[in-house]
Design a protein around this motif. Structure first.
Motif, mmCIF file in Angstrom:
data_model
loop_
_atom_site.group_PDB
_atom_site.id
_atom_site.type_symbol
_atom_site.label_atom_id
_atom_site.label_comp_id
_atom_site.label_asym_id
_atom_site.label_seq_id
_atom_site.Cartn_x
_atom_site.Cartn_y
_atom_site.Cartn_z
ATOM 1 N N THR A 76 0.821 -1.221 0.000
ATOM 2 C CA THR A 76 0.000 0.000 0.000
ATOM 3 C C THR A 76 0.854 1.270 0.000
ATOM 4 N N TYR A 101 11.492 6.203 -12.658
ATOM 5 C CA TYR A 101 10.939 5.747 -13.931
ATOM 6 C C TYR A 101 10.581 4.275 -13.854
ATOM 7 N N SER A 105 10.332 4.303 -19.241
ATOM 8 C CA SER A 105 9.558 5.212 -20.074
ATOM 9 C C SER A 105 8.877 6.327 -19.302
ATOM 10 N N PHE A 106 8.109 6.004 -18.279
ATOM 11 C CA PHE A 106 7.319 7.067 -17.664
ATOM 12 C C PHE A 106 7.636 7.213 -16.171
ATOM 13 N N ALA A 107 7.381 8.411 -15.669
ATOM 14 C CA ALA A 107 7.569 8.687 -14.244
ATOM 15 C C ALA A 107 6.222 8.555 -13.551
ATOM 16 N N SER A 109 3.329 8.942 -10.703
ATOM 17 C CA SER A 109 2.991 10.011 -9.788
ATOM 18 C C SER A 109 3.391 9.614 -8.364
ATOM 19 N N LEU A 110 3.740 10.596 -7.547
ATOM 20 C CA LEU A 110 4.237 10.275 -6.205
ATOM 21 C C LEU A 110 3.176 9.617 -5.323
ATOM 22 N N ASP A 111 1.903 9.782 -5.658
ATOM 23 C CA ASP A 111 0.883 9.144 -4.826
ATOM 24 C C ASP A 111 0.419 7.800 -5.404
ATOM 25 N N GLN A 112 1.089 7.336 -6.437
ATOM 26 C CA GLN A 112 0.768 6.010 -6.990
ATOM 27 C C GLN A 112 1.251 4.931 -6.014
ATOM 28 N N THR A 113 0.474 3.849 -5.876
ATOM 29 C CA THR A 113 0.893 2.809 -4.938
ATOM 30 C C THR A 113 1.781 1.771 -5.619
ATOM 31 N N GLN A 115 1.570 -1.351 -5.178
ATOM 32 C CA GLN A 115 0.729 -2.457 -5.646
ATOM 33 C C GLN A 115 0.246 -2.236 -7.083
ATOM 34 N N ASN A 116 -0.291 -1.039 -7.364
ATOM 35 C CA ASN A 116 -0.801 -0.762 -8.712
ATOM 36 C C ASN A 116 0.295 -0.897 -9.754
ATOM 37 N N LEU A 117 1.466 -0.350 -9.438
ATOM 38 C CA LEU A 117 2.560 -0.405 -10.416
ATOM 39 C C LEU A 117 3.021 -1.834 -10.623
ATOM 40 N N GLN A 135 16.504 14.248 -15.107
ATOM 41 C CA GLN A 135 15.519 13.539 -15.926
ATOM 42 C C GLN A 135 16.215 12.625 -16.913
ATOM 43 N N LEU B 115 0.073 16.920 -3.762
ATOM 44 C CA LEU B 115 1.384 17.262 -4.313
ATOM 45 C C LEU B 115 1.463 18.769 -4.531
ATOM 46 N N HIS B 129 3.689 12.224 -18.658
ATOM 47 C CA HIS B 129 4.031 10.924 -18.075
ATOM 48 C C HIS B 129 2.800 10.021 -17.942
ATOM 49 N N LYS B 132 2.396 8.616 -21.329
ATOM 50 C CA LYS B 132 3.384 7.560 -21.580
ATOM 51 C C LYS B 132 2.997 6.272 -20.869
ATOM 52 N N ASN B 141 4.350 1.575 -25.189
ATOM 53 C CA ASN B 141 4.983 2.897 -25.277
ATOM 54 C C ASN B 141 5.547 3.218 -26.661
ATOM 55 N N PHE B 200 -6.770 4.689 -5.554
ATOM 56 C CA PHE B 200 -7.421 4.045 -6.704
ATOM 57 C C PHE B 200 -6.752 2.704 -6.943
ATOM 58 N N GLN B 202 -5.622 -0.242 -9.942
ATOM 59 C CA GLN B 202 -5.216 -0.303 -11.343
ATOM 60 C C GLN B 202 -4.642 -1.699 -11.553
#
Lengths: 138, 271
Positions: A76, A101, A105-107, A109-113, A115-117, A135, B115, B129, B132, B141, B200, B202
């Motif tokens: 979490t 990253y 490819s992508f960065a 978001s800081l509030d992404q969990t 688990q989701n990733l 970057q 943020l 992002h 992407k 991608n 959320f 995903q």
């Protein structure tokens, strides 16, 4: 996913550790995969109820390395949590920038969990997060 | 296809009337400033449309706070600037009250909850992002990586200046897919604050499996959440109650936000 060219640029110690881990993943990391209640030795934060996810932190673009690359992280937890954890480990100043990253490819978001990733971009039971001070992939 | 393009435009033109009010404890002038009314596009982000709001209120707070970052609140929820406006409304406003009453703050930025957004460049970077990430799910991608900088700018400037044609001239490339299989995976985020502590959820879902077109109901089933436990519910995006039999590929092509994600909210009827 693990064919990260950056590994070659790392000092020997880290490469050795890396090879070791790639050949045979220590069993405790296997046990700690999300579906299971977890009995793994906890790293950043201990909480026996939350499943852990194996996160591999890869420095890119000349970012400082950390002695330990593989961490068990509460599923979490957010990228923001990992960011402050790395900042502490590398003793970065508040003004120092730090980027993450996924998939080269992508960065996220800081509030992404985590688990989701992991669910969307994890492979071989782990989530690989590249971090750098400037970057890397636009 | 013609009528489907109409849907893209209808979605693009979705607007919400908002009434901004300065937090009473931050008013430093003898008379409180008037509220500020604005029609805002559902698809955009607050920092792209609130320059005027800031100018209207900043003169009424103490000078030391003039350079502070402004932030917005609705019923004690600090509003995340990196969520599209329509998503915030669908997520937080259960009684569909309009205009949407939002409180403006210049003090005590809740940086443990939302943020920071020091400039519009940060919003641009966030949009790129997200695009992407969505493209990584849809096409590994490949499309974003092959697009020229000019196309990336069209996406950003199209949203920033509210220009449908400019945005879609580049976005249609991101919506390309093989006729029979659709996208690799559908980029979506499912918001169920009633059932999970996560902001959320995903996960991976394909638009077509074993030659069967998957629908919104299939997506919900794979969330492993007991949606019925809290009574009858709706799946809402852009304020629309989406039928559960809507094909995922179609909804992804037509109802995704500019970041190319479907931001789906679960809403329970009020009891």
């Amino acid at each position: 996913m693990d064919n990260n060219p950056v590994n070659e640029a790392l000092p020997d110690a880290a490469s050795v550790e890396d090879n070791e881990q790639n050949v045979e993943m220590p069993s405790h990391t296997d046990e700690s995969l999300p579906a299971l209640p977890n009995s793994a030795p906890a790293t950043p934060k201990a909480d026996n109820k939350t499943p852990k996810i194996t996160v591999v932190l890869c420095p890119v673009g000349g970012a400082p390395i950390m002695r330990q690359r593989k961490w068990e992280v509460d599923s979490t937890q957010t990228i923001g949590f990992i960011a402050s954890f790395i900042r502490k480990k590398l003793t970065l100043q508040k003004s120092d920038s730090l980027f993450f990253y996924v998939n080269q490819s992508f960065a996220p978001s800081l509030d992404q969990t985590v688990q989701n990733l992991f669910d969307c971009f994890g492979s071989d039971g782990k989530l690989i997060l590249a971090y750098c001070r400037t970057q890397a992939w636009g | 296809m013609a009528e489907d393009r109409e849907i893209l435009r209808e979605i693009w033109e979705g607007r919400l009337p908002v009434c901004f009010t300065l937090a009473t404890e931050e008013v430093s002038t003898p008379i409180a400033p008037d509220p500020f009314y604005l029609m805002v596009p559902r698809l955009t982000y607050f920092p792209l449309v609130t320059d005027k709001v800031r100018r209207h209120f900043v003169r009424c707070v103490v000078p030391e706070k003039h350079d502070n970052e402004m932030w917005l609140e609705f019923e004690r929820h600090p509003l995340k600037w990196h969520y599209p406006i329509g998503l915030l409304y669908d997520l937080f406003v259960s009684n569909s009250e309009l205009p949407w009453q939002i409180t403006v703050h210049f003090d005590k930025y809740p940086d443990n909850k939302i943020l920071k957004c020091p400039s519009k460049d940060v919003v641009e970077s966030h949009l790129m992002h997200s695009l992407k990430e969505a493209d990584a799910l849809k096409h590994k991608n490949h499309i974003m990586a092959l697009m020229q900088e000019r196309d990336h700018k069209q996406l950003w400037l199209g949203l920033l200046h509210d220009r449908f044609d400019q945005f879609w001239s580049a976005n249609r490339k991101l919506m390309e897919h093989s006729a029979e299989d659709g996208f690799r995976y559908i980029p979506f985020r499912l918001y169920v604050p009633q059932l999970t502590s996560k902001p959320f959820v995903q996960y991976l879902i394909k638009p077509v499996e074993n030659e069967k077109k998957l629908v919104v109901e299939d997506l919900l089933q794979r969330a492993n959440l007991n949606f019925e436990s809290k009574g009858p519910f709706q799946v809402v995006i852009h304020g629309i109650d989406i039928p559960l039999e809507t094909p995922l590929q179609w909804i992804s092509e037509h109802l995704s936000y500019p970041d190319n994600f479907l931001h789906l909210c679960i809403r329970y009827s009020q009891t």
